[in-house]
Design a protein around this motif. Structure first.
Motif, mmCIF file in Angstrom:
data_model
loop_
_atom_site.group_PDB
_atom_site.id
_atom_site.type_symbol
_atom_site.label_atom_id
_atom_site.label_comp_id
_atom_site.label_asym_id
_atom_site.label_seq_id
_atom_site.Cartn_x
_atom_site.Cartn_y
_atom_site.Cartn_z
ATOM 1 N N ASP A 75 0.818 -1.215 0.000
ATOM 2 C CA ASP A 75 0.000 0.000 0.000
ATOM 3 C C ASP A 75 0.849 1.260 0.000
ATOM 4 O OD1 ASP A 75 -2.235 -1.580 -0.002
ATOM 5 O OD2 ASP A 75 -2.559 -1.463 2.168
ATOM 6 N N ARG A 76 1.856 1.314 0.859
ATOM 7 C CA ARG A 76 2.700 2.496 0.935
ATOM 8 C C ARG A 76 3.522 2.661 -0.338
ATOM 9 N NH1 ARG A 76 6.461 2.651 5.883
ATOM 10 N NH2 ARG A 76 6.854 4.713 4.967
ATOM 11 N N ALA A 77 4.024 1.564 -0.883
ATOM 12 C CA ALA A 77 4.849 1.639 -2.091
ATOM 13 C C ALA A 77 4.029 2.143 -3.279
ATOM 14 C CB ALA A 77 5.447 0.270 -2.399
ATOM 15 N N VAL A 78 2.813 1.634 -3.432
ATOM 16 C CA VAL A 78 1.957 2.048 -4.545
ATOM 17 C C VAL A 78 1.565 3.512 -4.403
ATOM 18 C CG1 VAL A 78 -0.302 1.718 -5.610
ATOM 19 C CG2 VAL A 78 1.098 -0.268 -5.033
ATOM 20 N N ALA A 79 1.193 3.923 -3.198
ATOM 21 C CA ALA A 79 0.804 5.312 -2.980
ATOM 22 C C ALA A 79 1.944 6.266 -3.304
ATOM 23 C CB ALA A 79 0.357 5.505 -1.533
ATOM 24 N N ALA A 80 3.162 5.908 -2.901
ATOM 25 C CA ALA A 80 4.318 6.759 -3.182
ATOM 26 C C ALA A 80 4.610 6.814 -4.674
ATOM 27 C CB ALA A 80 5.540 6.250 -2.419
ATOM 28 N N ALA A 81 4.476 5.678 -5.363
ATOM 29 C CA ALA A 81 4.743 5.639 -6.800
ATOM 30 C C ALA A 81 3.738 6.482 -7.573
ATOM 31 C CB ALA A 81 4.717 4.199 -7.299
ATOM 32 N N ILE A 82 2.467 6.382 -7.207
ATOM 33 C CA ILE A 82 1.436 7.176 -7.872
ATOM 34 C C ILE A 82 1.658 8.667 -7.625
ATOM 35 C CG2 ILE A 82 -1.026 7.723 -7.914
ATOM 36 C CD1 ILE A 82 -0.448 5.135 -9.303
ATOM 37 N N SER A 83 2.012 9.002 -6.395
ATOM 38 C CA SER A 83 2.226 10.402 -6.038
ATOM 39 C C SER A 83 3.505 10.956 -6.650
ATOM 40 C CB SER A 83 2.266 10.552 -4.516
ATOM 41 O OG SER A 83 2.530 11.894 -4.141
ATOM 42 N N GLY A 84 4.576 10.162 -6.618
ATOM 43 C CA GLY A 84 5.870 10.670 -7.062
ATOM 44 C C GLY A 84 6.158 10.512 -8.538
ATOM 45 N N ALA A 85 5.626 9.446 -9.152
ATOM 46 C CA ALA A 85 5.919 9.173 -10.567
ATOM 47 C C ALA A 85 4.717 9.407 -11.468
ATOM 48 C CB ALA A 85 6.416 7.739 -10.733
ATOM 49 N N GLY A 86 3.501 9.242 -10.924
ATOM 50 C CA GLY A 86 2.295 9.435 -11.716
ATOM 51 C C GLY A 86 1.719 8.114 -12.193
ATOM 52 N N ALA A 87 0.415 8.105 -12.420
ATOM 53 C CA ALA A 87 -0.272 6.893 -12.848
ATOM 54 C C ALA A 87 0.231 6.346 -14.186
ATOM 55 C CB ALA A 87 -1.779 7.135 -12.908
ATOM 56 N N PRO A 88 0.497 7.205 -15.211
ATOM 57 C CA PRO A 88 0.967 6.657 -16.488
ATOM 58 C C PRO A 88 2.254 5.844 -16.359
ATOM 59 C CG PRO A 88 0.242 8.925 -16.775
ATOM 60 C CD PRO A 88 0.248 8.665 -15.311
ATOM 61 N N ALA A 89 3.198 6.317 -15.526
ATOM 62 C CA ALA A 89 4.450 5.584 -15.353
ATOM 63 C C ALA A 89 4.199 4.234 -14.699
ATOM 64 C CB ALA A 89 5.427 6.407 -14.513
ATOM 65 N N VAL A 90 3.291 4.201 -13.723
ATOM 66 C CA VAL A 90 2.974 2.944 -13.048
ATOM 67 C C VAL A 90 2.278 1.982 -13.998
ATOM 68 C CG1 VAL A 90 1.610 1.911 -11.193
ATOM 69 C CG2 VAL A 90 2.887 4.023 -10.773
ATOM 70 N N ILE A 91 1.365 2.484 -14.805
ATOM 71 C CA ILE A 91 0.659 1.629 -15.773
ATOM 72 C C ILE A 91 1.648 1.008 -16.754
ATOM 73 C CG2 ILE A 91 -0.981 1.650 -17.697
ATOM 74 C CD1 ILE A 91 -2.576 3.771 -16.165
ATOM 75 N N GLY A 92 2.618 1.791 -17.212
ATOM 76 C CA GLY A 92 3.608 1.262 -18.153
ATOM 77 C C GLY A 92 4.484 0.190 -17.564
ATOM 78 N N ALA A 93 4.619 0.183 -16.229
ATOM 79 C CA ALA A 93 5.489 -0.805 -15.580
ATOM 80 C C ALA A 93 4.766 -2.082 -15.190
ATOM 81 C CB ALA A 93 6.129 -0.182 -14.343
ATOM 82 N N LEU A 94 3.436 -2.088 -15.228
ATOM 83 C CA LEU A 94 2.672 -3.252 -14.762
ATOM 84 C C LEU A 94 3.067 -4.562 -15.451
ATOM 85 C CD1 LEU A 94 -0.925 -1.764 -14.326
ATOM 86 C CD2 LEU A 94 0.709 -2.383 -12.536
ATOM 87 N N PRO A 95 3.272 -4.580 -16.786
ATOM 88 C CA PRO A 95 3.631 -5.863 -17.419
ATOM 89 C C PRO A 95 4.983 -6.409 -16.979
ATOM 90 C CG PRO A 95 2.820 -4.288 -19.039
ATOM 91 C CD PRO A 95 3.050 -3.523 -17.782
ATOM 92 N N LEU A 96 5.809 -5.563 -16.359
ATOM 93 C CA LEU A 96 7.147 -6.000 -15.954
ATOM 94 C C LEU A 96 7.219 -6.397 -14.483
ATOM 95 C CD1 LEU A 96 9.305 -3.305 -17.802
ATOM 96 C CD2 LEU A 96 8.764 -5.633 -18.533
ATOM 97 N N LEU A 97 6.095 -6.394 -13.802
ATOM 98 C CA LEU A 97 6.075 -6.774 -12.397
ATOM 99 C C LEU A 97 5.985 -8.287 -12.258
ATOM 100 C CD1 LEU A 97 3.793 -4.009 -10.822
ATOM 101 C CD2 LEU A 97 6.264 -4.316 -10.537
ATOM 102 N N GLU A 98 7.024 -8.956 -12.664
ATOM 103 C CA GLU A 98 7.150 -10.397 -12.479
ATOM 104 C C GLU A 98 8.605 -10.737 -12.235
ATOM 105 O OE1 GLU A 98 6.630 -12.966 -15.907
ATOM 106 O OE2 GLU A 98 6.146 -11.208 -17.106
ATOM 107 N N GLY A 99 8.827 -11.866 -11.593
ATOM 108 C CA GLY A 99 10.153 -12.201 -11.103
ATOM 109 C C GLY A 99 11.259 -12.155 -12.137
#
Length: 297
Positions: free
Chosen positions: A150-174
């Protein structure tokens, strides 16, 4: 492209200078150059601090996490990617010791000025071949394993913005993460579960749905060499026997006792080689891994 040691040092120094010019807090380059044939030197003045990985979750504030994302955003705005943006390469800055006395016997200490990024040996210029999304995924996964989803996601949305987080979603695997980040989880099962939770939470916070992931696999250099060697060996064997039918006949008439004996004899030469290698270095080497190395050669 294989760089010489001098070129690697020059590249890292250039990346650090470029990051500093973009306003990112990074180690200061003191000197960089060639120190002789095949040798190079890179002297840095490192920021005083502690890696976030060595701190408890309670010791890392939400404001500091947002500052980390802002620093990474400044790096990406300068068309650079860090290559290993995780809690091991981000410092929680502390006041330097040894400041002048304040007149009452106390030592003046400057307040920390925000986090700093280190470890620029893998930094590269941004572009199609080096997408910043990989940095975002690495830092998001690493901070989630450090301070919680929760804290990591909130900081990423606040600091980097939703578009940057959306672009990284496919790479969230080991397979898309560094070894350091994967090691933050206790085991593979925990890593898979944590990343699945993180993808869902990040997608919800960014206002999208979790993407369907492509299954990725890491290919090590050893596995690649073994695969190529196997193909060459198979090709040579087929060329020698002439056809699969003749190969099957040869296998059927093989003396397996002699095959086993040949295998044992071939392995017997690797053990003395490993023992000899262990005797040439001052540091104590384990026997079995050293023998495996000799077999791989």
């Amino acid at each position: 492209l294989q760089l010489t040691r001098g070129q690697e040092v020059e590249h890292e120094a250039y990346m650090l200078l470029r990051a500093r010019a973009a306003g990112v807090t990074v180690p200061e380059v003191v000197v960089a150059g060639v120190a002789g044939p095949g040798a190079a030197v890179l002297a840095l003045r490192e920021p005083v601090g502690i890696p976030l990985a060595d701190l408890s979750a309670e010791s890392i504030s939400d404001a500091e996490l947002e500052q980390v994302w802002q620093q990474l955003g400044a790096l990406h705005a300068a068309r650079m990617v860090h290559g290993r943006a995780n809690v091991h390469s981000v410092l929680h800055r502390t006041a330097p010791a040894g400041r002048p006395e304040d007149g009452s016997g106390g030592i003046l200490r400057e307040a920390p000025e925000g986090p700093a990024f280190t470890g620029f040996d893998l930094a590269r210029a941004g572009g199609p071949g080096n997408p910043p999304a990989a940095d975002v995924a690495e830092l998001l996964a690493s901070t989630a394993l450090c301070v919680g989803t929760d804290r990591a996601v909130a900081a990423a949305i606040s600091g980097a913005g939703a578009p940057a987080v959306i672009g990284a979603l496919p790479l969230l695997e080991g397979a898309a993460l560094s070894h350091q980040t994967r090691e933050q989880a206790a085991n593979r099962k925990e890593l898979r579960e944590s990343l699945a939770t993180l993808r869902s939470a990040a997608a919800t916070a960014a206002g999208t749905t979790p993407p369907k992931l492509q299954e990725l696999h890491r290919v090590s250099a050893v596995n690649l060499v073994l695969a190529v060697g196997t193909l060459f060996a198979a090709g040579g064997l087929l060329a020698a026997v002439g056809s699969p039918h003749r190969l099957w006949q040869a296998v059927g008439h093989a003396e397996w006792a002699w095959v086993a004996a040949a295998f044992v004899l071939s392995m017997a030469t690797d053990l003395p080689q490993a023992i000899g290698l262990m005797g040439t270095v001052p540091k104590r080497l384990p026997l079995w891994p050293t023998t495996e190395l000799c077999v791989a050669q």
